[in-house]
Write an enzyme that holds these catalytic residues in place. Structure first.
Site, PDB file in Angstrom:
ATOM      1  N   LYS B  79       4.234   8.086 -17.068  1.00 36.10           N
ATOM      2  CA  LYS B  79       3.519   7.310 -16.049  1.00 36.10           C
ATOM      3  C   LYS B  79       2.924   8.256 -15.005  1.00 36.10           C
ATOM      4  CE  LYS B  79       4.315   3.483 -12.771  1.00 36.10           C
ATOM      5  NZ  LYS B  79       5.344   2.606 -12.159  1.00 36.10           N
ATOM      6  N   SER B 154       4.425  -2.250 -12.631  1.00 36.88           N
ATOM      7  CA  SER B 154       3.308  -1.343 -12.519  1.00 36.88           C
ATOM      8  C   SER B 154       3.182  -0.329 -13.650  1.00 36.88           C
ATOM      9  CB  SER B 154       3.438  -0.591 -11.191  1.00 36.88           C
ATOM     10  OG  SER B 154       4.625   0.199 -11.194  1.00 36.88           O
ATOM     11  N   SER B 178       9.225  -2.690 -12.350  1.00 40.84           N
ATOM     12  CA  SER B 178       8.019  -2.093 -12.929  1.00 40.84           C
ATOM     13  C   SER B 178       8.177  -1.495 -14.316  1.00 40.84           C
ATOM     14  CB  SER B 178       7.440  -1.036 -11.986  1.00 40.84           C
ATOM     15  OG  SER B 178       6.798  -1.655 -10.897  1.00 40.84           O
TER      16      SER B 178
END
Lengths: 481, 492
Positions: B79, B154, B178
């Site tokens: 990420k 996210s 997330s």
């Protein structure tokens, strides 16, 4: 009205760099940043790069605890760090990791005092709290504050450990502030947590009020030497306003070292909101009994204990002992000299008169003085054995301080050895008698005139004549011998 | 041989270690897959083909030298809030455009040492603030299951990379759900570890006290393999802890005798019926295998969302202060007042980030701090206590990961409060620092679109291994199966 007729209240926030640590407070960069090329003593942590995290330097905690104990504070068994949020270009994260007593914060220590002797009474200045925090970077204004086209930032200092020591407004005069700072420096030096002579090692903000008037905060005092100057200026400024019938406004002022004056920072007096909250990246520090005891046991001798020892071990007067321990360097110097020349009182006298005079004249610290303990001891030996007189000794000391040469070499080069040759002194005395017939006549009745004649003999030999011999010779000549 | 992009991490590692497959071949297959699909799915923000090929040949060399690496040749995605040395790190924001991470995050470093190959960095809501990737400055990621549905956020980019077969496993971060939410929306296993189990060094902080690095994988074994490679206290992160359990053995342990508690407050009203039914199917399946199921109560869990957002926004307002353009990012020298320049640079933040900074600064401000941040913190202590009480009766808790199946693009972007509500089931775990795991539990079909369902397992603090034991049982019973999905919705 004299300044002393006004009631002065001074509180200090002293920032002490933990510069005896090897590393910064939260990373492995060096704590000694002075003299390095800009922005070379940095890493992702102290630069606040995205993703980096602070890790607490455990030795910094030990140092803080020792200082807290020395300042008679209550040490928190469990404390934490907080973030103080504000934007400024010398801050790599735009918050400072610090401690606080509100908003969920608990500082390392609080409620203590530091005592010192003043005018034969003991004064105790209360310490409100001690907190551990990080130093910001340094802004450099190439052409001075306000007149530079641009500002440069050097983060070499960013993240160096600081102790903020906050006093109650107990200091009653600039002079007390001077002694307080001296004593604090001595405590820090004895503990070995701060080399106070390093640039930036001790900085302060001072809160000053006169006659219960408004409190003025003087910021930006960047060395211990400036603290007293800044306070003196500010007390005088406020006193003048009051005596002229005006009133002091509450404001923040900056000490401008180059001009020797405080200048209003001209900011709107709105209270900065630092939005304190507990630092999530540093776990709460809990001190168990053993750890705390281990730290306290490792504490070296402090100035007060040392002064007491000086009285007991060396027979010094309490006043003299206190003067010596007010400067760790001076106290060390004393003990080193005493090891080589075992009359402590003589050593203490010489240090307090001639050595201190040299330091004041040259504006240097004891460790910069060319007269080493070895040289002082050597010279005292020469006086004791009669090789030189005490008066000559003072001259020798000045020469040693100026040239760095050993006392024996100075004495030989300048031909200062004592003259004990009776025949030589008699010739000098006869010359003095010829030149002062009236005094010779008087001397038959008046002891003072005798002393005058002896003095003239000493003068002609530039102090080198053995005073005992001179005395004997003059009396012999007067008695017709 | 099975297509490389469908293989699991254990399979790849053993094949590479045995010399049956080279890491270079693995990387080539994945780069091809990414080239084919990323344009549609927008999972990766940056693909590091050169670095991946170089890393692969270094792994192959190690194998030749006779070294065995637990993740030999396993391609992973990271990420874009986690630092990978030499790769751009944008956090899905314009503020950080042009910034290249100068060091590896500890978790990345440990993966690399275990032989994993970083393929690139994946899309995220800006600074991990969001539940759909719609807040990314570089466009939303697409859910391979359905063209019009969000992948969750996210860490949506990482979820899509793993579910789309563009990575074997991926790292995300879970501040308030997330990892678990996008795992749920894309049909994957998604782990949020106990707070302090994984190092955060190198993870760009959004809300430090809440977030953990998490893992996406298509099997419990893969999850365990990747997770264990990163475990262990990190001297660079003072909040990390060493745990004594072995994750690698956990999947093979039995579930018999375990006590499972359904969190009553999370299983009641407002839950989509497909989600409710997935929850009860899961409970029944575990009951069949000797687990006792009861009803657990976390009485005040209903205040979690408010407390979570107050704490997260407060911490964010401070964490994001450093983005001022002075030290990094593409911000040219400026003349004039630095306050104005700071404002100019910080206007590059997206709307949601600005909202959270402003609200967070407000919640911490003098006069309001106690009312907002202070109360939220006290609630947090109370919640931890309530969870601890519940765990006296139960070994593992179970609850929905999301009250609804994946929602549509644009459905919640107009009203931030609606978007925040997507996290209602996930945030309590972050507040309490607990480990939790989304397990995929079948699918349901609506208007001809098949969507994945998931539920989360929650374990006591520091008992992450229990999650693996239970999830593994569900996987063995055939209920929890994660598969590669191609756009739109073709299971391969």
């Amino acid at each position: 009205m004299a300044e002393s007729d006004h009631r002065v209240m001074i509180g200090l926030e002293v920032h002490v760099q933990l510069n005896r640590l090897k590393t910064k407070l939260f990373c492995g960069c060096r704590a000694e940043y002075q003299g390095l090329p800009p922005n070379t003593n940095v890493c992702p942590v102290c630069l606040g790069l995205p993703g980096s995290l602070p890790v607490l330097n455990k030795l910094a905690v030990n140092h803080a605890i020792m200082v807290a104990k020395a300042l008679n504070c209550t040490i928190s068994r469990s404390f934490n760090f907080v973030r103080k949020n504000y934007f400024y270009p010398d801050m790599t994260k735009n918050f400072q990791i610090s401690q606080y007593e509100k908003a969920g914060g608990v500082p390392v220590a609080h409620s203590g005092w530091l005592g010192f002797a003043n005018d034969s009474s003991e004064r105790r200045i209360r310490i409100r709290r001690i907190q551990i925090e990080e130093d910001p970077g340094r802004l450099e204004h190439p052409e001075g504050i306000g007149s530079s086209k641009y500002v440069l930032v050097d983060y070499n200092r960013a993240g160096v450990g600081l102790l903020e020591i906050v006093t109650e407004p107990d200091l009653a005069s600039p002079d007390e502030a001077r002694v307080f700072i001296q004593k604090l420096r001595s405590v820090l030096e004895h503990l070995g947590v701060c080399d106070t002579s390093r640039e930036g090692a001790i900085r302060a903000d001072a809160n000053v009020s006169v006659d219960g008037g408004n409190r003025v905060e003087v910021k930006n005092i960047s060395s211990y030497k400036e603290i007293v100057k800044a306070i003196e200026f500010e007390v005088l400024r406020q006193t003048k306003i009051i005596e002229a019938g005006g009133s002091v406004i509450r404001e923040t002022r900056h000490w401008v070292e180059a001009k020797g004056m405080t200048i209003s920072s001209r900011q709107k007096e709105e209270e900065q909101d630092y939005r304190y909250f507990p630092e999530p990246d540093i776990p709460i520090v809990s001190l168990d009994e053993d750890t705390l005891q281990r730290i306290l046991d490792s504490m070296p001798e402090l100035p007060d204990a040392r002064a007491k020892r000086f009285v007991e071990q060396y027979g010094l007067k309490s006043y003299d002992a206190n003067v010596l321990v007010l400067d760790k360097g001076l106290a060390d110097y004393f003990e080193e000299t005493v090891r080589l020349y075992t009359n402590p009182k003589t050593v203490a006298n010489w240090i307090q008169s001639e050595i201190l005079r040299q330091l004041n004249e040259k504006k240097i610290e004891i460790n910069q003085l060319a007269v080493t303990p070895g040289y002082l001891a050597e010279m005292l030996h020469m006086i004791e054995t009669g090789e030189i007189s005490g008066k000559i000794g003072k001259r020798v000391l000045v020469e040693v301080a100026n040239t760095g040469l050993p006392p024996r070499v100075v004495v030989e080069r300048l031909g200062l050895t004592r003259i004990a040759d009776v025949e030589f002194i008699r010739r000098v005395a006869e010359e003095v008698f010829r030149e002062n017939p009236e005094a010779v006549e008087d001397a038959k009745r008046d002891q003072e005139a005798v002393n005058y004649l002896i003095g003239q003999v000493m003068k002609k030999t530039r102090g080198r004549a053995d005073p005992d011999v001179a005395n004997k010779v003059v009396r012999q000549l007067l008695n017709g011998g | 041989m099975e297509a490389v992009f469908k293989m699991g991490a254990s399979r790849i590692a053993s094949a590479v270690n045995a010399g049956e497959l080279s890491a270079k071949e693995v990387v080539a297959a994945y780069l091809e897959r990414i080239a084919e699909l990323n344009g549609k799915l927008n999972a990766y923000l940056h693909v590091d083909s050169t670095g991946a090929r170089r890393a692969a040949s270094s792994v192959d060399d190690s194998v030749v030298r006779g070294e065995r690496l637990s993740l030999a040749g396993v391609p992973v995605a990271i990420k874009d809030v986690i630092s990978v040395r030499g790769l751009p790190i944008t956090c899905g924001s314009r503020v950080l455009r042009g910034y290249v991470a100068p060091y590896d995050a500890t978790v990345v470093d440990r993966l690399k040492r275990a032989g994993a190959i970083v393929l690139g960095t994946t899309n995220t809501d800006e600074f991990a603030m969001g539940s759909s990737t719609e807040n990314s400055a570089y466009g939303a990621s697409r859910n391979p299951w359905a063209e019009d549905r969000v992948p969750g956020g996210s860490s949506g980019g990482s979820a899509v990379a793993v579910s789309g077969g563009m990575a074997t496993a991926a790292l995300g971060t879970d501040t308030g759900g997330s990892v678990r939410l996008p795992a749920c929306f894309t049909g994957l296993f998604g782990l949020k570890p106990s707070y302090g189990a994984l190092s955060r060094y190198g993870l760009v902080s959004y809300a430090n006290s809440l977030e953990q690095v998490g893992v996406f994988a298509r099997s419990v074994d893969d999850l365990a393999l990747v997770y264990s490679a990163m475990l262990g206290a990190d001297p660079k992160d003072g909040t990390t802890t060493n745990f004594s359990w072995s994750i690698r053995d956990a999947p093979s342990r039995g579930v018999e005798g375990l006590r499972l508690g359904v969190v009553a407050e999370m299983a009641g009203e407002g839950i989509h019926e497909a989600v409710s039914s997935a929850l009860s199917t899961t409970c029944k399946e575990l009951e069949r295998n000797g687990v006792s199921v009861g009803e657990a109560s976390i009485k005040h869990i209903g205040y979690s969302l408010e407390a979570y957002y107050l704490i997260a926004m407060s911490e964010a307002s401070s964490n994001l202060a450093r983005f001022d353009g002075v030290r990094y990012g593409e911000h040219p020298a400026f003349e004039g007042d630095w306050n104005e320049e700071y404002s100019r640079v910080r206007s590059l933040f997206g709307l949601e980030v600005k909202r959270r900074i402003i609200l967070g600064a407000f919640a911490l401000s003098a006069g309001y701090q106690e009312m907002y941040y202070g109360r939220a913190s006290r609630f947090r202590t109370m919640l931890i206590h309530e969870f601890r009480e519940a765990f006296k009766q139960f070994d593992v808790l179970i609850a929905p990961t999301s009250p609804t199946p994946p929602f549509r693009f644009g459905e919640k972007t107009q009203d931030p409060l609606t978007m925040y509500l997507s996290d209602v089931d996930t945030v309590p775990v972050n507040l309490a620092g607990l480990p939790a795991l989304n397990v995929p539990v079948g699918t349901f079909t609506i208007d001809g679109t098949t969507l994945p369902l998931g539920v989360q397992l929650i374990a006591p603090y520091g008992r992450d291994e229990l999650l693996f034991t239970v999830a593994s049982q569900l996987e063995r019973s055939g209920l929890s199966i994660a598969r590669v999905v191609e756009p739109w919705g073709r299971i391969v």
